[in-house]
Design an enzyme around this catalytic site. Structure first.
Site, short mmCIF file in Angstrom:
data_model
loop_
_atom_site.label_atom_id
_atom_site.label_comp_id
_atom_site.label_asym_id
_atom_site.label_seq_id
_atom_site.Cartn_x
_atom_site.Cartn_y
_atom_site.Cartn_z
N ASP A 3 -16.19 -18.50 0.53
CA ASP A 3 -16.26 -17.32 1.38
C ASP A 3 -16.29 -16.04 0.55
OD1 ASP A 3 -16.36 -15.92 3.75
OD2 ASP A 3 -14.22 -16.11 4.20
N TRP A 9 -19.16 -9.37 -1.33
CA TRP A 9 -19.61 -9.21 -2.73
C TRP A 9 -20.87 -8.34 -2.76
CZ3 TRP A 9 -23.98 -10.25 -5.59
CH2 TRP A 9 -23.83 -10.34 -6.99
N ARG A 30 -27.03 -8.62 2.25
CA ARG A 30 -26.14 -9.80 2.28
C ARG A 30 -26.79 -11.01 1.61
NH1 ARG A 30 -21.69 -9.66 5.63
NH2 ARG A 30 -21.71 -11.92 5.76
N HIS A 42 -25.46 -14.20 -0.93
CA HIS A 42 -25.62 -15.66 -0.76
C HIS A 42 -26.33 -16.26 -1.98
CE1 HIS A 42 -23.98 -15.38 3.19
NE2 HIS A 42 -24.98 -14.68 3.69
N GLU A 68 -20.44 -22.27 13.61
CA GLU A 68 -20.27 -20.91 14.17
C GLU A 68 -21.18 -19.89 13.47
OE1 GLU A 68 -17.58 -22.97 13.48
OE2 GLU A 68 -17.50 -23.38 15.64
N LEU A 81 -20.51 -36.88 -10.22
CA LEU A 81 -19.81 -36.26 -9.09
C LEU A 81 -20.60 -36.40 -7.79
CD1 LEU A 81 -17.65 -33.68 -8.38
CD2 LEU A 81 -19.83 -32.53 -8.28
N SER A 94 -11.20 -21.99 9.60
CA SER A 94 -12.53 -21.73 10.17
C SER A 94 -13.31 -23.00 10.51
CB SER A 94 -13.35 -20.84 9.23
OG SER A 94 -12.71 -19.60 9.01
N GLU A 100 -3.31 -29.98 0.20
CA GLU A 100 -2.69 -28.75 -0.31
C GLU A 100 -3.74 -27.65 -0.24
OE1 GLU A 100 0.46 -28.39 -1.27
OE2 GLU A 100 0.93 -30.51 -0.98
C1 IPE Z 1 -16.46 -20.10 6.80
O1 IPE Z 1 -16.62 -18.75 6.50
C2 IPE Z 1 -17.77 -20.81 6.74
C3 IPE Z 1 -18.38 -20.93 5.40
C4 IPE Z 1 -17.86 -20.53 4.28
C5 IPE Z 1 -19.66 -21.57 5.38
P1 IPE Z 1 -16.86 -17.65 7.63
O2 IPE Z 1 -16.98 -16.38 6.92
O3 IPE Z 1 -17.96 -18.05 8.52
O4 IPE Z 1 -15.50 -17.74 8.46
P2 IPE Z 1 -14.74 -16.64 9.31
O5 IPE Z 1 -15.74 -16.06 10.24
O6 IPE Z 1 -14.21 -15.62 8.35
O7 IPE Z 1 -13.64 -17.39 10.00
C1 IPE Z 2 -19.69 -17.20 3.03
O1 IPE Z 2 -19.77 -15.83 2.81
C2 IPE Z 2 -21.04 -17.83 3.22
C3 IPE Z 2 -21.35 -18.21 4.62
C4 IPE Z 2 -20.50 -18.18 5.62
C5 IPE Z 2 -22.69 -18.68 4.89
P1 IPE Z 2 -19.78 -14.79 4.01
O2 IPE Z 2 -21.20 -14.51 4.37
O3 IPE Z 2 -18.91 -15.26 5.11
O4 IPE Z 2 -19.15 -13.52 3.31
P2 IPE Z 2 -18.15 -12.48 3.93
O5 IPE Z 2 -17.00 -13.25 4.50
O6 IPE Z 2 -18.91 -11.75 5.01
O7 IPE Z 2 -17.77 -11.59 2.79
MG MG Z 3 -16.96 -14.99 5.55
#
Ligand code: IPE
Ligand code: IPE
Ligand code: MG
Length: 241
Positions: free
Chosen positions: A21, A26, A34, A38, A68, A132, A197, A208
């Site tokens: 996440d 970043w 965005r 990624h 989601e 792995l 999530s 853990e």
């Molecule tokens: C969880 O992160 C899903 C992934 C890392 C793929 P999200 O950014 O979607 O989760 P929430 O919305 O903060 O709960």
């Molecule tokens: C996780 O990073 C990747 C996916 C959920 C696809 P986010 O896109 O959720 O990044 P933040 O949480 O908005 O920083």
């Molecule tokens: Mg996120």
């Protein structure tokens, strides 16, 4: 000094699960779109997979796209799917040089057909390898995993293969997407958020958790070693004394 030297190799987790996440934040910090977050996150995943393989971790499950995440903008979703295509192509191209096995957990039928085809190619290429096991969670939701598992077992009951009394915890575990590998001993979430999530729900009964404040693209090999050390210093009691 590296945290790697502190790791007790006799107590290495067999399975680490990571909620990757913080890609969006970043990118935002750098005033970038965005998608660039990624992209940087995909690079981190490649580096971390290699590090985990070298260390001797057997299973790494990474949360790449949740059930989601379809709520995000079309632009962001198509950006993620394009990066995924590149990532899968990269695996196919480098396959003869790498020993990492790859498969996908989650509801694959909702993914674009070309992505589903690439996944099939990768799963076939992986059959020959011994390193792995990288399990990528794509269109994955813990509740959806349990729902699909319940349907499978209900079908067996309807077909007269088992009775409701025959249903065991083991049967449920085996019928989940992760049925062929052990539950994670360690779950890591980056970016400072402390929630699950809808990631692996049944499978984390005794995992853990380590919550790391770094945003996923900034997460390094050294962070992984440090988080494994944290895990190894925990007292896992499993309800006993
Ligand atoms: C969880 O992160 C899903 C992934 C890392 C793929 P999200 O950014 O979607 O989760 P929430 O919305 O903060 O709960
Ligand atoms: C996780 O990073 C990747 C996916 C959920 C696809 P986010 O896109 O959720 O990044 P933040 O949480 O908005 O920083
Ligand atoms: Mg996120």
């Amino acid at each position: 000094m590296s945290y790697k030297d502190e790791i007790n190799m006799d107590k290495l987790p067999k399975h680490i699960a990571i909620i990757m996440d913080g890609n969006g934040r970043w990118a935002k910090k750098r005033l970038l779109p965005r998608k660039m977050g990624h992209k940087a996150g995909a690079k981190t995943l490649e580096d971390l997979t290699r590090a985990a393989d070298k260390l001797g971790i057997k299973h790494l499950t990474v949360y790449a796209f949740s059930t989601e995440n379809w709520k995000r903008s079309e632009e962001e979703i198509s950006g993620i799917m394009d990066l995924l295509r590149n990532y899968l192509n990269g695996y196919i191209d480098k396959s003869d040089k790498e020993n990492i096995k790859m498969d996908v957990i989650g509801e694959k039928s909702a993914l674009d057909i070309d992505i589903q085809e690439k996944i099939k190619i990768i799963e076939n290429l992986s059959a020959e390898k011994t390193g792995l096991n990288l399990h990528i969670a794509l269109n994955y939701g813990g509740r959806d995993d349990i729902l699909r598992c319940v349907k499978k077992i209900a079908q067996k009951v309807a077909d007269g293969e088992v009775t409701p009394n025959d249903i065991t915890e083991e049967m449920i575990s085996d019928s989940l997407d992760t049925g062929f590998y052990p539950d994670p001993e360690l779950v890591i979430r980056t970016s400072g958020e402390e929630r699950i999530s809808n990631f692996l729900l049944w499978q984390i009964a005794y995992s853990e958790f380590v919550f790391n404040n770094k945003l996923w693209p900034d997460y390094t090999e050294e962070d992984l070693y440090k988080d494994i050390c944290y895990y190894q210093n925990r007292d896992r009691r499993f309800g006993g004394r």
